[in-house]
Design a protein around this motif. Structure first.
Motif, PDB file in Angstrom:
ATOM      1  N   MET A 188     -29.227 -34.241   1.967  1.00 57.90           N
ATOM      2  CA  MET A 188     -28.125 -35.070   2.377  1.00 57.90           C
ATOM      3  C   MET A 188     -28.210 -36.453   2.523  1.00 57.90           C
ATOM      4  O   MET A 188     -29.015 -36.765   3.283  1.00 57.90           O
ATOM      5  CB  MET A 188     -27.426 -34.428   3.663  1.00 57.90           C
ATOM      6  CG  MET A 188     -26.882 -32.865   3.535  1.00 57.90           C
ATOM      7  SD  MET A 188     -26.122 -32.455   5.159  1.00 57.90           S
ATOM      8  CE  MET A 188     -24.728 -32.395   4.613  1.00 57.90           C
ATOM      9  N   ALA A 189     -27.385 -37.370   1.898  1.00 55.26           N
ATOM     10  CA  ALA A 189     -27.672 -38.838   1.779  1.00 55.26           C
ATOM     11  C   ALA A 189     -26.898 -38.940   3.174  1.00 55.26           C
ATOM     12  O   ALA A 189     -25.657 -38.670   3.516  1.00 55.26           O
ATOM     13  CB  ALA A 189     -26.979 -39.181   0.736  1.00 55.26           C
ATOM     14  N   THR A 190     -27.535 -40.022   3.979  1.00 54.76           N
ATOM     15  CA  THR A 190     -26.874 -40.682   5.169  1.00 54.76           C
ATOM     16  C   THR A 190     -26.755 -42.099   5.116  1.00 54.76           C
ATOM     17  O   THR A 190     -27.736 -42.772   4.630  1.00 54.76           O
ATOM     18  CB  THR A 190     -27.904 -40.125   6.540  1.00 54.76           C
ATOM     19  OG1 THR A 190     -28.149 -38.967   6.412  1.00 54.76           O
ATOM     20  CG2 THR A 190     -27.329 -40.472   7.697  1.00 54.76           C
ATOM     21  N   LEU A 191     -25.408 -42.609   5.482  1.00 51.36           N
ATOM     22  CA  LEU A 191     -25.375 -43.972   5.904  1.00 51.36           C
ATOM     23  C   LEU A 191     -26.006 -44.429   7.046  1.00 51.36           C
ATOM     24  O   LEU A 191     -25.298 -43.994   8.070  1.00 51.36           O
ATOM     25  CB  LEU A 191     -23.871 -44.234   5.444  1.00 51.36           C
ATOM     26  CG  LEU A 191     -23.504 -45.965   6.002  1.00 51.36           C
ATOM     27  CD1 LEU A 191     -24.431 -46.813   4.845  1.00 51.36           C
ATOM     28  CD2 LEU A 191     -22.004 -46.220   5.840  1.00 51.36           C
ATOM     29  N   ASP A 229     -30.373 -42.448   0.904  1.00 49.79           N
ATOM     30  CA  ASP A 229     -29.643 -43.003   1.883  1.00 49.79           C
ATOM     31  C   ASP A 229     -29.127 -44.597   1.810  1.00 49.79           C
ATOM     32  O   ASP A 229     -29.580 -45.081   0.848  1.00 49.79           O
ATOM     33  CB  ASP A 229     -30.629 -43.043   3.057  1.00 49.79           C
ATOM     34  CG  ASP A 229     -30.832 -41.659   3.607  1.00 49.79           C
ATOM     35  OD1 ASP A 229     -30.132 -40.576   3.432  1.00 49.79           O
ATOM     36  OD2 ASP A 229     -31.646 -41.422   4.575  1.00 49.79           O
ATOM     37  N   GLY A 230     -28.435 -45.053   2.581  1.00 52.86           N
ATOM     38  CA  GLY A 230     -27.780 -46.354   2.697  1.00 52.86           C
ATOM     39  C   GLY A 230     -28.104 -46.946   4.082  1.00 52.86           C
ATOM     40  O   GLY A 230     -27.986 -46.353   5.066  1.00 52.86           O
ATOM     41  N   PRO A 246     -12.430 -52.369   4.324  1.00 52.73           N
ATOM     42  CA  PRO A 246     -12.112 -51.404   3.368  1.00 52.73           C
ATOM     43  C   PRO A 246     -13.154 -50.907   2.747  1.00 52.73           C
ATOM     44  O   PRO A 246     -13.462 -49.323   2.585  1.00 52.73           O
ATOM     45  CB  PRO A 246     -11.207 -51.992   2.544  1.00 52.73           C
ATOM     46  CG  PRO A 246     -10.492 -53.037   3.372  1.00 52.73           C
ATOM     47  CD  PRO A 246     -11.654 -53.580   4.013  1.00 52.73           C
ATOM     48  N   ALA A 247     -14.236 -51.649   2.173  1.00 53.25           N
ATOM     49  CA  ALA A 247     -15.267 -51.113   1.491  1.00 53.25           C
ATOM     50  C   ALA A 247     -16.209 -50.230   2.461  1.00 53.25           C
ATOM     51  O   ALA A 247     -17.073 -49.183   2.064  1.00 53.25           O
ATOM     52  CB  ALA A 247     -15.998 -52.057   0.589  1.00 53.25           C
ATOM     53  N   PHE A 248     -16.343 -50.737   3.674  1.00 53.41           N
ATOM     54  CA  PHE A 248     -17.146 -50.091   4.697  1.00 53.41           C
ATOM     55  C   PHE A 248     -16.672 -48.657   4.840  1.00 53.41           C
ATOM     56  O   PHE A 248     -17.276 -47.532   4.827  1.00 53.41           O
ATOM     57  CB  PHE A 248     -17.114 -50.909   6.090  1.00 53.41           C
ATOM     58  CG  PHE A 248     -17.628 -49.921   7.321  1.00 53.41           C
ATOM     59  CD1 PHE A 248     -18.854 -49.526   7.140  1.00 53.41           C
ATOM     60  CD2 PHE A 248     -17.237 -50.287   8.430  1.00 53.41           C
ATOM     61  CE1 PHE A 248     -19.619 -48.877   8.044  1.00 53.41           C
ATOM     62  CE2 PHE A 248     -17.703 -49.689   9.594  1.00 53.41           C
ATOM     63  CZ  PHE A 248     -18.808 -48.874   9.291  1.00 53.41           C
ATOM     64  N   CYS A 282     -17.122 -42.675   3.413  1.00 52.45           N
ATOM     65  CA  CYS A 282     -16.813 -41.286   2.763  1.00 52.45           C
ATOM     66  C   CYS A 282     -17.662 -41.148   1.738  1.00 52.45           C
ATOM     67  O   CYS A 282     -17.532 -39.604   1.240  1.00 52.45           O
ATOM     68  CB  CYS A 282     -15.495 -41.660   2.328  1.00 52.45           C
ATOM     69  SG  CYS A 282     -14.083 -41.806   3.634  1.00 52.45           S
ATOM     70  N   HIS A 283     -18.370 -41.992   1.226  1.00 48.98           N
ATOM     71  CA  HIS A 283     -19.306 -41.685   0.208  1.00 48.98           C
ATOM     72  C   HIS A 283     -20.455 -41.019   0.496  1.00 48.98           C
ATOM     73  O   HIS A 283     -20.993 -40.096  -0.192  1.00 48.98           O
ATOM     74  CB  HIS A 283     -19.784 -43.011  -0.697  1.00 48.98           C
ATOM     75  CG  HIS A 283     -20.523 -43.088  -1.736  1.00 48.98           C
ATOM     76  ND1 HIS A 283     -20.373 -42.446  -3.047  1.00 48.98           N
ATOM     77  CD2 HIS A 283     -22.048 -43.093  -1.598  1.00 48.98           C
ATOM     78  CE1 HIS A 283     -21.736 -42.464  -3.593  1.00 48.98           C
ATOM     79  NE2 HIS A 283     -22.780 -42.675  -2.675  1.00 48.98           N
ATOM     80  N   TYR A 284     -20.894 -41.263   1.711  1.00 44.03           N
ATOM     81  CA  TYR A 284     -22.112 -40.656   1.981  1.00 44.03           C
ATOM     82  C   TYR A 284     -21.796 -39.183   2.896  1.00 44.03           C
ATOM     83  O   TYR A 284     -20.709 -38.979   3.258  1.00 44.03           O
ATOM     84  CB  TYR A 284     -23.036 -41.518   3.206  1.00 44.03           C
ATOM     85  CG  TYR A 284     -23.874 -42.605   2.460  1.00 44.03           C
ATOM     86  CD1 TYR A 284     -25.085 -42.485   1.726  1.00 44.03           C
ATOM     87  CD2 TYR A 284     -22.984 -44.045   2.111  1.00 44.03           C
ATOM     88  CE1 TYR A 284     -25.634 -43.394   1.207  1.00 44.03           C
ATOM     89  CE2 TYR A 284     -23.603 -44.829   1.491  1.00 44.03           C
ATOM     90  CZ  TYR A 284     -25.129 -44.804   0.933  1.00 44.03           C
ATOM     91  OH  TYR A 284     -25.366 -45.689   0.470  1.00 44.03           O
ATOM     92  N   ASP A 285     -22.768 -38.207   2.880  1.00 41.05           N
ATOM     93  CA  ASP A 285     -22.472 -36.892   3.443  1.00 41.05           C
ATOM     94  C   ASP A 285     -22.549 -37.135   4.690  1.00 41.05           C
ATOM     95  O   ASP A 285     -21.806 -36.376   5.484  1.00 41.05           O
ATOM     96  CB  ASP A 285     -23.778 -36.069   3.109  1.00 41.05           C
ATOM     97  CG  ASP A 285     -23.842 -35.529   1.689  1.00 41.05           C
ATOM     98  OD1 ASP A 285     -22.737 -35.349   0.869  1.00 41.05           O
ATOM     99  OD2 ASP A 285     -24.854 -35.744   1.277  1.00 41.05           O
TER     100      ASP A 285
END
Length: 100
Positions: free
Chosen positions: A1-4, A28-29, A84-86, A91-94
């Motif tokens: 699962m990718a995490t921010l 991850d990010g 808004p991009a934040f 929403c992009h990451y799990d």
């Protein structure tokens, strides 16, 4: 699962950034906000650590915080985002892990 992973504290006041870097995995990010953007200062140990992150880990920073601190010489891989991009990143990451 990718995490921010979201950091907002200065990397020079505690060890959160180092702890976070040890936990980052492929996909991850890392999003730097507030005083955490000081980690991007050219020539600093924190910048060196960020430069050594694998390309499979995305590096983001809030554009407003970069501008407020007049940081220059930012890494080419850095994705400067607005609020808004934040939200889109979250929403992009799990999962989202905020390092409070």
């Amino acid at each position: 699962m990718a995490t921010l992973h979201v950091l907002s504290h200065s990397p020079f006041s505690d060890s959160r950034l180092g702890s976070c870097l040890r936990l980052l995995g492929p996909g991850d990010g890392l999003l730097l906000s507030g005083d955490a953007v000081y980690a991007l200062q050219p020539g600093s140990l924190t910048r060196q650590a960020l430069d050594l992150m694998p390309d499979s880990i995305a590096l983001h920073a809030l554009a407003e915080d970069l501008q407020a601190r007049a940081l220059t010489g930012l890494p080419a891989r850095l994705n400067a985002v607005d609020y808004p991009a934040f939200v889109e990143l979250c929403c992009h990451y799990d999962k989202v892990n905020s390092w409070l």
